[in-house]
Design a protein around this motif. Structure first.
Motif, PDB file in Angstrom:
ATOM      1  N   GLU A   1       4.168 -59.130 -27.427  1.00  0.00           N
ATOM      2  CA  GLU A   1       5.291 -59.840 -26.810  1.00  0.00           C
ATOM      3  C   GLU A   1       5.008 -60.256 -25.367  1.00  0.00           C
ATOM      4  N   LEU A   2       3.995 -59.702 -24.759  1.00  0.00           N
ATOM      5  CA  LEU A   2       3.713 -59.964 -23.339  1.00  0.00           C
ATOM      6  C   LEU A   2       3.252 -61.403 -23.147  1.00  0.00           C
ATOM      7  N   SER A   3       3.996 -62.149 -22.351  1.00  0.00           N
ATOM      8  CA  SER A   3       3.627 -63.540 -22.092  1.00  0.00           C
ATOM      9  C   SER A   3       2.528 -63.608 -21.039  1.00  0.00           C
ATOM     10  N   THR A   4       1.728 -64.640 -21.097  1.00  0.00           N
ATOM     11  CA  THR A   4       0.679 -64.813 -20.084  1.00  0.00           C
ATOM     12  C   THR A   4       1.289 -65.064 -18.712  1.00  0.00           C
ATOM     13  N   GLU A   5       2.498 -65.664 -18.677  1.00  0.00           N
ATOM     14  CA  GLU A   5       3.146 -65.921 -17.391  1.00  0.00           C
ATOM     15  C   GLU A   5       3.492 -64.603 -16.691  1.00  0.00           C
ATOM     16  N   ILE A   6       4.076 -63.668 -17.438  1.00  0.00           N
ATOM     17  CA  ILE A   6       4.415 -62.378 -16.847  1.00  0.00           C
ATOM     18  C   ILE A   6       3.146 -61.599 -16.518  1.00  0.00           C
ATOM     19  N   PHE A   7       2.191 -61.599 -17.415  1.00  0.00           N
ATOM     20  CA  PHE A   7       0.926 -60.903 -17.156  1.00  0.00           C
ATOM     21  C   PHE A   7       0.281 -61.418 -15.877  1.00  0.00           C
TER      22      PHE A   7
ATOM     23  N   GLY B   1      -5.267 -52.649  17.656  1.00  0.00           N
ATOM     24  CA  GLY B   1      -6.259 -52.412  16.612  1.00  0.00           C
ATOM     25  C   GLY B   1      -5.596 -51.943  15.337  1.00  0.00           C
ATOM     26  N   LEU B   2      -6.412 -51.559  14.371  1.00  0.00           N
ATOM     27  CA  LEU B   2      -5.910 -51.072  13.088  1.00  0.00           C
ATOM     28  C   LEU B   2      -6.696 -49.833  12.692  1.00  0.00           C
ATOM     29  N   ASP B   3      -5.983 -48.760  12.401  1.00  0.00           N
ATOM     30  CA  ASP B   3      -6.616 -47.511  11.975  1.00  0.00           C
ATOM     31  C   ASP B   3      -6.410 -47.220  10.497  1.00  0.00           C
ATOM     32  N   GLY B   4      -5.357 -47.785   9.917  1.00  0.00           N
ATOM     33  CA  GLY B   4      -5.100 -47.528   8.509  1.00  0.00           C
ATOM     34  C   GLY B   4      -4.184 -48.567   7.917  1.00  0.00           C
ATOM     35  N   ILE B   5      -4.366 -48.824   6.633  1.00  0.00           N
ATOM     36  CA  ILE B   5      -3.459 -49.692   5.897  1.00  0.00           C
ATOM     37  C   ILE B   5      -3.041 -48.963   4.634  1.00  0.00           C
ATOM     38  N   HIS B   6      -1.767 -49.022   4.327  1.00  0.00           N
ATOM     39  CA  HIS B   6      -1.257 -48.440   3.084  1.00  0.00           C
ATOM     40  C   HIS B   6      -0.659 -49.578   2.268  1.00  0.00           C
ATOM     41  N   ILE B   7      -1.302 -49.897   1.153  1.00  0.00           N
ATOM     42  CA  ILE B   7      -0.889 -51.001   0.288  1.00  0.00           C
ATOM     43  C   ILE B   7       0.064 -50.424  -0.748  1.00  0.00           C
ATOM     44  N   ASN B   8       1.346 -50.761  -0.603  1.00  0.00           N
ATOM     45  CA  ASN B   8       2.408 -50.013  -1.272  1.00  0.00           C
ATOM     46  C   ASN B   8       3.396 -50.910  -2.023  1.00  0.00           C
ATOM     47  N   PHE B   9       3.002 -52.142  -2.316  1.00  0.00           N
ATOM     48  CA  PHE B   9       3.915 -53.055  -3.005  1.00  0.00           C
ATOM     49  C   PHE B   9       3.491 -53.223  -4.464  1.00  0.00           C
ATOM     50  N   ALA B  10       4.416 -53.717  -5.270  1.00  0.00           N
ATOM     51  CA  ALA B  10       4.099 -53.940  -6.679  1.00  0.00           C
ATOM     52  C   ALA B  10       5.119 -54.870  -7.309  1.00  0.00           C
ATOM     53  N   SER B  11       4.672 -55.598  -8.312  1.00  0.00           N
ATOM     54  CA  SER B  11       5.559 -56.354  -9.181  1.00  0.00           C
ATOM     55  C   SER B  11       5.831 -55.544 -10.447  1.00  0.00           C
ATOM     56  N   LEU B  12       7.091 -55.500 -10.842  1.00  0.00           N
ATOM     57  CA  LEU B  12       7.503 -54.832 -12.075  1.00  0.00           C
ATOM     58  C   LEU B  12       8.037 -55.849 -13.074  1.00  0.00           C
ATOM     59  N   ALA B  13       7.434 -57.023 -13.074  1.00  0.00           N
ATOM     60  CA  ALA B  13       7.949 -58.114 -13.903  1.00  0.00           C
ATOM     61  C   ALA B  13       7.879 -57.814 -15.392  1.00  0.00           C
ATOM     62  N   ASP B  14       7.059 -56.859 -15.800  1.00  0.00           N
ATOM     63  CA  ASP B  14       6.949 -56.537 -17.233  1.00  0.00           C
ATOM     64  C   ASP B  14       7.676 -55.230 -17.567  1.00  0.00           C
ATOM     65  N   SER B  15       8.841 -55.030 -16.989  1.00  0.00           N
ATOM     66  CA  SER B  15       9.544 -53.762 -17.151  1.00  0.00           C
ATOM     67  C   SER B  15      10.368 -53.666 -18.438  1.00  0.00           C
ATOM     68  N   ASP B  16      10.382 -54.701 -19.243  1.00  0.00           N
ATOM     69  CA  ASP B  16      11.130 -54.681 -20.500  1.00  0.00           C
ATOM     70  C   ASP B  16      10.503 -53.662 -21.455  1.00  0.00           C
ATOM     71  N   PRO B  17      11.242 -52.605 -21.847  1.00  0.00           N
ATOM     72  CA  PRO B  17      10.657 -51.580 -22.711  1.00  0.00           C
ATOM     73  C   PRO B  17      10.337 -52.077 -24.114  1.00  0.00           C
TER      74      PRO B  17
ATOM     75  N   THR C   1       3.955 -47.379 -24.395  1.00  0.00           N
ATOM     76  CA  THR C   1       4.349 -48.417 -25.341  1.00  0.00           C
ATOM     77  C   THR C   1       4.837 -49.677 -24.641  1.00  0.00           C
ATOM     78  N   ALA C   2       4.928 -49.651 -23.313  1.00  0.00           N
ATOM     79  CA  ALA C   2       5.407 -50.811 -22.556  1.00  0.00           C
ATOM     80  C   ALA C   2       4.697 -50.840 -21.203  1.00  0.00           C
ATOM     81  N   GLN C   3       5.076 -51.813 -20.381  1.00  0.00           N
ATOM     82  CA  GLN C   3       4.499 -52.016 -19.043  1.00  0.00           C
ATOM     83  C   GLN C   3       2.971 -52.110 -19.094  1.00  0.00           C
ATOM     84  N   LEU C   4       2.476 -52.845 -20.047  1.00  0.00           N
ATOM     85  CA  LEU C   4       1.033 -53.000 -20.203  1.00  0.00           C
ATOM     86  C   LEU C   4       0.408 -53.692 -18.999  1.00  0.00           C
ATOM     87  N   ALA C   5       0.996 -54.793 -18.558  1.00  0.00           N
ATOM     88  CA  ALA C   5       0.436 -55.528 -17.423  1.00  0.00           C
ATOM     89  C   ALA C   5       0.440 -54.680 -16.162  1.00  0.00           C
TER      90      ALA C   5
END
Length: 254
Positions: free
Chosen positions: A104-110, A82-98, A153-157
């Motif tokens: 400057e944010l491209s739609t592809e990265i967003f 069975g399942l008692d809990g899920i922890h969703i803990n992943f992320a993309s940092l594709a927009d990490s350019d300061p 000032t960065a990492q908007l997406a």
């Protein structure tokens, strides 16, 4: 220290914070299924858990794939009972350019950041909810970020995607609470192990400490794991719909 005894927890994301989560969940008595897009990383973490006497297995998991998310939940139900809990803990940092702002944010990265972070959180939630409800209830946790609250000032997406997860979390808590499901988010600031901190750019560490009330160090995976264990356990049974800022006082909100 058996607050999660006999629980089955799916940890989606085995990276930096994930290592602290897996080790702590297992030390509290849970069976942990560690899912990551990089199966080798998940297997290494599972081995580290079992070497310390815990119960853990690894599975390839692309959280932004509906098929993959459902397969991980099915593994918990069919192989672990069975399942008692899920922890969703992943992320993309594709927009990490300061240097990247709204202009400057491209739609592809967003789109990529939203696909992984916001869409992935939704898909994993959709996969887990039926199993949790069938179990009589359970816990959905999300790792988000102090960036969801901050004006930067960065990492908007990235910031937008984490704010979206807060909305998802509150929806899950409100709509499925009567069926025994609790949902919360943990929002860290800069978080790395004590071994990794000396390898980080000094300016980055100084900036993180400067924004926090606690300035002796940056956050550790164990800090996030301590809060997550509370929220996964019966001790957190009356906590739902909340964003818990575990960030040394970087963000202070009512």
């Amino acid at each position: 220290m058996n607050r999660l005894k006999d629980q089955v927890i799916l940890l989606a994301g085995a990276g930096n914070i994930g290592s602290g989560l897996a080790l702590r969940y297992a030390s509290e008595g849970a069976q942990v299924l560690i899912g990551d897009q990089n199966l080798e990383v998940a297997e290494q973490l599972a081995s580290a858990v079992t070497a310390q006497g815990g119960q853990a297995q690894a599975i390839a998991l692309d959280g932004a794939s509906e098929t993959s998310a459902k397969a991980a939940v099915a593994f918990c139900c069919e192989k672990l009972g069975g399942l008692d809990g899920i922890h969703i803990n992943f992320a993309s940092l594709a927009d990490s350019d300061p240097e990247c702002g709204a202009l400057e944010l491209s739609t592809e990265i967003f789109d990529e950041v939203q696909r992984v972070n916001a869409r992935g959180a939704l898909l994993c939630t959709q996969a887990a909810l039926p199993a949790l409800i069938a179990r009589g209830g359970g816990t959905v946790l999300y790792t988000t970020s102090a960036a969801a609250h901050a004006s930067g000032t960065a990492q908007l997406a990235y910031s937008m995607s984490k704010s979206a997860i807060h909305t998802l979390m509150r929806h899950v808590a409100k709509r499925y609470g009567a069926q025994g499901v609790r949902a919360n988010a943990i929002a860290p600031a800069l978080t790395f192990s004590a071994e990794i901190e000396p390898l980080l750019p000094e300016a980055l560490v100084d900036m993180a400490k400067g924004g926090a009330a606690i300035k002796s160090r940056i956050g550790r995976p164990e800090d996030i794991a301590a809060m997550a264990t509370l929220l996964m356990s019966s001790e957190g049974a009356y906590i739902t719909g909340q964003v818990m800022n575990v960030d040394g006082g970087t963000v202070m909100r009512v």
